[in-house]
Design an enzyme around this catalytic site. Structure first.
Site, mmCIF file in Angstrom:
data_model
loop_
_atom_site.group_PDB
_atom_site.id
_atom_site.type_symbol
_atom_site.label_atom_id
_atom_site.label_comp_id
_atom_site.label_asym_id
_atom_site.label_seq_id
_atom_site.Cartn_x
_atom_site.Cartn_y
_atom_site.Cartn_z
ATOM 1 C CB SER A 251 -0.789 -0.277 1.429
ATOM 2 O OG SER A 251 -0.085 0.350 2.440
ATOM 3 C CE LYS A 252 0.016 8.829 -0.436
ATOM 4 N NZ LYS A 252 0.977 8.975 0.118
ATOM 5 N NE ARG A 253 -2.122 3.002 6.000
ATOM 6 C CZ ARG A 253 -3.080 2.243 6.484
ATOM 7 N NH1 ARG A 253 -2.896 1.455 7.275
ATOM 8 N NH2 ARG A 253 -4.201 2.018 6.038
ATOM 9 N N GLY B 163 4.776 2.494 0.957
ATOM 10 C CA GLY B 163 6.055 4.130 0.904
ATOM 11 C C GLY B 163 6.292 4.725 2.017
#
Ligand code: GLU
Length: 505
Positions: A262-264, A266
């Site tokens: 997920s973006k989190r 990253g």
């Protein structure tokens, strides 16, 4: 199927920036299309106006330009099967919705959101399907007159697909084999909404894959649950003979391996999950991109290609042409691929080493310019040659090699303590004289002369070289000493030696 020309598509919904997993999907489609001399189509699936995000389509296009992933047809590329933006194909979908209604493969439903909600509280795990549809307000339970009256009076409705229960639906997947799902678990999916006169994803997707003569649907695993419905839709239309082959790619997993990337992840670990930087049009939030973070597009493609596929041996570095040759859906894995972002950094390092120094120097120039440095191109190329093996990103060249362009303003204390000995000042003054006497200032000639001077004097080579380095660099790092003095030139080398002697004594 094999006698049809390969046609594959990447069909994003413009609901936000393209995720790195989407890039991998597009890349695999591209490799597959090129390998089979087929066509690669760019379709925009924008029938969900609620989720439309300004700029997402342009973002997609710019990303693929940067990555050198080319489309043959589609939005902005043109082609014979257009329009390729689904919002421009309303009339086509309406026609096909009518076909399903006429053939009793679909029906009109008037249930309001409130009525549906009431059912959900009344019946646990309520599903609109063969077991419940006859208890609902739809064209199966109302008379034709009632239906017509409701429609002419302006009542909103949806068209639902009539899924026949108790049937094993087979999805032939080139990666997963024969995936079987019993139709009873499927609900009567909404295919069309009168409110915006637009089809849902499922209908538009199937109609377009059919009309655009798509032969292979290569997409993320998250679409596998929709595939049985899609198979049934092909059948309802009588298009089984030209049904595309499916290939559902493995998920991209968190670097630690458990759960979906997920973006989190990253944000947490400091790597981008988008190809380009993205500014959210609503919140103004900025998400980092591979391009802006200093990755080379070749490295990104190579890295992504190996997340879910391998060529059958341990070859890792592959050009786009090699990947086109070697790519094979049968060698794609079913299980998720860990997003090892450190491997991405490794690939970037490898590609920097592989690229001609001139090309890296071109990329380094704007960074130098920003620092107010206007150096001759030859010098920048030489600096790159001596330092690129130390960096993973071009911007890191400044830290690794900035001293080639600016003389040290101060000397690293620790290094001074360790490397600048009592007799260093005297020895460096002698070294300056020795260097001054050399006319051919090449690294080899300097080395020859300086080494014989050291031997004559019985000096300690390490001590001399360490002090020399400190004087020219300001600390204990950098490439081979005489490469440094060679690039700096005699004048600058002597100036730096002089200054170090004055400051450090
Ligand atoms: N519009 C879908 C998406 O956003 C396409 C899925 C498919 O390839 O069928 O990914």
């Amino acid at each position: 199927m094999s006698d049809r020309n390969v046609r594959v598509r990447f069909a994003p919904s413009p609901t936000g920036p393209l995720h790195i997993g989407g890039v991998r999907t597009a890349l695999y489609n591209y490799l597959f299309a090129r390998q089979h001399n087929g066509k690669f189509i760019f379709r925009i699936e924008d029938t969900d106006s609620q989720r439309f995000v300004q700029g997402a389509e342009e973002y997609n296009i710019e990303s693929f330009k940067w990555l050198n992933i080319h489309f043959d047809e589609g939005v902005t590329y043109g082609g014979e099967y257009g329009p390729y933006r689904q919002s421009e194909r309303r009339e086509i979908y309406k026609k096909y919705v009518q076909v399903l209604l006429d053939n009793q493969k679909a029906y009109i439903a008037f249930d309001t959101p409130q009525e549906l909600e009431a059912k959900r509280t009344e019946i646990t795990n309520f599903q609109y399907d063969a077991s419940t549809r006859l208890a609902m307000r739809n064209s199966l339970t109302l008379s034709k007159e009632e239906v017509d009256t409701l429609i002419t009076s302006g009542r909103q409705y949806v068209v639902r697909f009539k899924v026949e229960p108790n049937e094993d639906v087979h999805v032939k997947d080139l990666i997963r084999g024969d995936v079987v799902i019993n139709s009873s678990v499927l609900d009567d999916k909404v295919l069309f909404k009168s409110a915006d006169e637009l089809p849902t994803y499922h209908l538009a997707n199937i109609v377009d894959d059919h009309l655009m003569e798509i032969t292979h649907v290569i997409r993320g695993e998250e679409w596998l649950p929709s595939a049985p419905l899609h198979v049934l839709l092909y059948r309802a239309f009588g298009w089984e003979d030209t049904m595309p082959a499916f290939a559902h790619l493995p998920l991209l997993l968190k670097p630690e391996g458990n759960g979906k990337l997920s973006k989190r992840d990253g944000d947490r670990l400091g790597f981008p999950v988008f190809p380009l930087q993205w500014k959210d049009p609503k919140t103004g939030d900025i998400s980092s991109g591979y391009r802006e973070s200093g990755y080379l597009p070749e490295a990104v493609n190579n890295f992504l290609a190996l997340l879910g596929w391998n060529p059958g041996n341990d070859q890792e570095i592959m050009s786009m042409d090699e990947m086109i040759q070697l790519f094979d859906l049968a060698r794609c894995s079913k299980s998720g691929a860990k997003f090892d972002y450190k491997k991405g950094i490794w690939f970037n390092h490898q590609y920097i080493q592989q690229k001609p120094n001139e090309e890296i120097a071109e990329m380094f120039l704007p960074i130098l310019k920003e620092k107010g440095i206007d150096a001759p191109f030859d010098k920048v190329v030489a600096v790159v040659a001596f330092t690129k093996e130390r960096v993973n990103f071009v911007y890191e060249l400044w830290d690794a090699a900035g001293f080639f362009f600016v003389a040290p303003q101060s000397y690293d204390e620790k290094t001074v303590k360790k490397r600048w000995k009592e007799d260093s000042a005297v020895q460096m003054a002698e070294l300056a004289d020795v260097l001054n006497s050399i006319t051919d200032f090449s690294a080899a000639e300097q080395e020859r002369v300086v080494m014989s001077w050291i031997a004559d004097k019985g000096y300690h080579t390490g001590n001399i070289m360490n002090a020399f380095r400190l004087a020219l660099v300001g600390e204990g790092k950098g490439p081979h000493m005489f490469d440094i003095s060679n690039v700096l030139g005699k004048e600058e080398t002597l100036t730096r030696l002089q200054r170090a002697i004055e400051v450090l004594k």
